[in-house]
Design a protein around this motif. Structure first.
Motif, mmCIF file in Angstrom:
data_model
loop_
_atom_site.group_PDB
_atom_site.id
_atom_site.type_symbol
_atom_site.label_atom_id
_atom_site.label_comp_id
_atom_site.label_asym_id
_atom_site.label_seq_id
_atom_site.Cartn_x
_atom_site.Cartn_y
_atom_site.Cartn_z
ATOM 1 N N MET A 131 -1.526 1.731 8.464
ATOM 2 C CA MET A 131 -2.873 2.213 8.641
ATOM 3 C C MET A 131 -3.372 1.734 9.996
ATOM 4 O O MET A 131 -3.199 0.572 10.339
ATOM 5 N N THR A 132 -3.972 2.634 10.736
ATOM 6 C CA THR A 132 -4.555 2.285 12.021
ATOM 7 C C THR A 132 -5.920 2.946 12.138
ATOM 8 O O THR A 132 -6.284 3.786 11.316
ATOM 9 N N SER A 133 -6.642 2.569 13.173
ATOM 10 C CA SER A 133 -7.953 3.148 13.440
ATOM 11 C C SER A 133 -8.177 3.164 14.942
ATOM 12 O O SER A 133 -7.706 2.266 15.645
ATOM 13 N N THR A 134 -8.900 4.153 15.410
ATOM 14 C CA THR A 134 -9.254 4.186 16.827
ATOM 15 C C THR A 134 -10.395 3.219 17.131
ATOM 16 O O THR A 134 -10.681 2.961 18.293
ATOM 17 N N SER A 135 -11.007 2.651 16.110
ATOM 18 C CA SER A 135 -12.140 1.739 16.291
ATOM 19 C C SER A 135 -11.737 0.282 16.466
ATOM 20 O O SER A 135 -12.556 -0.539 16.849
ATOM 21 N N THR A 136 -10.480 -0.037 16.139
ATOM 22 C CA THR A 136 -10.033 -1.424 16.205
ATOM 23 C C THR A 136 -8.551 -1.474 16.546
ATOM 24 O O THR A 136 -7.813 -0.518 16.283
ATOM 25 N N ARG A 137 -8.129 -2.595 17.117
ATOM 26 C CA ARG A 137 -6.706 -2.784 17.409
ATOM 27 C C ARG A 137 -5.954 -3.297 16.187
ATOM 28 O O ARG A 137 -4.734 -3.351 16.192
ATOM 29 N N HIS A 138 -6.651 -3.675 15.147
ATOM 30 C CA HIS A 138 -5.994 -4.180 13.949
ATOM 31 C C HIS A 138 -5.318 -3.045 13.188
ATOM 32 O O HIS A 138 -5.695 -1.884 13.311
ATOM 33 N N PHE A 139 -4.312 -3.401 12.403
ATOM 34 C CA PHE A 139 -3.562 -2.406 11.646
ATOM 35 C C PHE A 139 -3.034 -3.024 10.365
ATOM 36 O O PHE A 139 -2.988 -4.247 10.219
ATOM 37 N N ALA A 140 -2.645 -2.160 9.456
ATOM 38 C CA ALA A 140 -1.971 -2.570 8.222
ATOM 39 C C ALA A 140 -0.633 -1.849 8.196
ATOM 40 O O ALA A 140 -0.540 -0.682 8.587
ATOM 41 N N ARG A 141 0.397 -2.557 7.740
ATOM 42 C CA ARG A 141 1.743 -1.980 7.722
ATOM 43 C C ARG A 141 2.359 -2.202 6.341
ATOM 44 O O ARG A 141 2.331 -3.314 5.820
ATOM 45 N N CYS A 142 2.924 -1.140 5.787
ATOM 46 C CA CYS A 142 3.632 -1.242 4.513
ATOM 47 C C CYS A 142 4.978 -1.909 4.772
ATOM 48 O O CYS A 142 5.705 -1.526 5.689
ATOM 49 N N VAL A 143 5.277 -2.918 3.971
ATOM 50 C CA VAL A 143 6.550 -3.633 4.125
ATOM 51 C C VAL A 143 7.476 -3.381 2.932
ATOM 52 O O VAL A 143 8.446 -4.088 2.737
ATOM 53 N N GLY A 144 7.160 -2.355 2.151
ATOM 54 C CA GLY A 144 7.993 -1.969 1.017
ATOM 55 C C GLY A 144 7.208 -1.980 -0.277
ATOM 56 O O GLY A 144 6.409 -2.880 -0.522
ATOM 57 N N GLY A 145 7.449 -0.968 -1.094
ATOM 58 C CA GLY A 145 6.730 -0.869 -2.361
ATOM 59 C C GLY A 145 5.233 -0.809 -2.115
ATOM 60 O O GLY A 145 4.760 -0.097 -1.251
ATOM 61 N N ASP A 146 4.498 -1.569 -2.880
ATOM 62 C CA ASP A 146 3.041 -1.647 -2.715
ATOM 63 C C ASP A 146 2.675 -2.953 -2.010
ATOM 64 O O ASP A 146 1.676 -3.577 -2.313
ATOM 65 N N PHE A 147 3.492 -3.360 -1.053
ATOM 66 C CA PHE A 147 3.246 -4.593 -0.311
ATOM 67 C C PHE A 147 2.891 -4.257 1.130
ATOM 68 O O PHE A 147 3.629 -3.530 1.804
ATOM 69 N N TRP A 148 1.781 -4.819 1.585
ATOM 70 C CA TRP A 148 1.255 -4.536 2.912
ATOM 71 C C TRP A 148 0.927 -5.834 3.631
ATOM 72 O O TRP A 148 0.564 -6.825 2.999
ATOM 73 N N VAL A 149 1.036 -5.805 4.953
ATOM 74 C CA VAL A 149 0.561 -6.899 5.791
ATOM 75 C C VAL A 149 -0.491 -6.327 6.725
ATOM 76 O O VAL A 149 -0.427 -5.166 7.124
ATOM 77 N N VAL A 150 -1.471 -7.163 7.042
ATOM 78 C CA VAL A 150 -2.585 -6.755 7.899
ATOM 79 C C VAL A 150 -2.644 -7.706 9.091
ATOM 80 O O VAL A 150 -2.491 -8.921 8.922
ATOM 81 N N SER A 151 -2.862 -7.153 10.263
ATOM 82 C CA SER A 151 -2.786 -7.947 11.494
ATOM 83 C C SER A 151 -3.739 -9.131 11.527
ATOM 84 O O SER A 151 -3.411 -10.171 12.086
ATOM 85 N N TRP A 152 -4.898 -9.028 10.914
ATOM 86 C CA TRP A 152 -5.852 -10.140 10.986
ATOM 87 C C TRP A 152 -5.730 -11.118 9.813
ATOM 88 O O TRP A 152 -6.467 -12.095 9.747
ATOM 89 N N LEU A 153 -4.757 -10.887 8.942
ATOM 90 C CA LEU A 153 -4.481 -11.802 7.830
ATOM 91 C C LEU A 153 -3.009 -12.189 7.837
ATOM 92 O O LEU A 153 -2.265 -11.894 6.888
#
Length: 90
Positions: A1-23
């Motif tokens: 997941m990305t947005s044009t409003s922020t440089r932060h993003f979320a990335r799926c790492v498999g299944g229903d597991f995600w990592v987020v740049s600010w966490l």
């Protein structure tokens, strides 16, 4: 997941597991990742009114944080993880 409003993003790492740049170091569900991205976008727009802070509190609750804690973490994590790492001088 990305947005044009922020440089932060979320990335799926498999299944229903995600990592987020600010966490860094946390694995989230897709729902939590979406909440984290909404927080990052909201913070990038500099919330000033009580309504925005109430919304942030509700979103951050899904992450076990308050709205102000989440806003602080978003602001502290200003690096852009989409860029390749810089090499260190020898």
């Amino acid at each position: 997941m990305t947005s044009t409003s922020t440089r932060h993003f979320a990335r799926c790492v498999g299944g229903d597991f995600w990592v987020v740049s600010w966490l860094p170091g946390r694995t989230l569900t897709e729902r939590q990742a979406a909440a984290a991205m909404t927080i990052a976008v909201t913070v990038s727009r500099h919330p000033q009114d009580d309504t925005a802070w109430v919304r942030l509190d509700g979103l951050a609750l899904e992450l076990g944080l308050t709205g102000r804690e989440a806003a602080g973490l978003v602001a502290l994590s200003s690096h852009d993880l989409r860029l390749p790492p810089r090499s260190r001088p020898a």
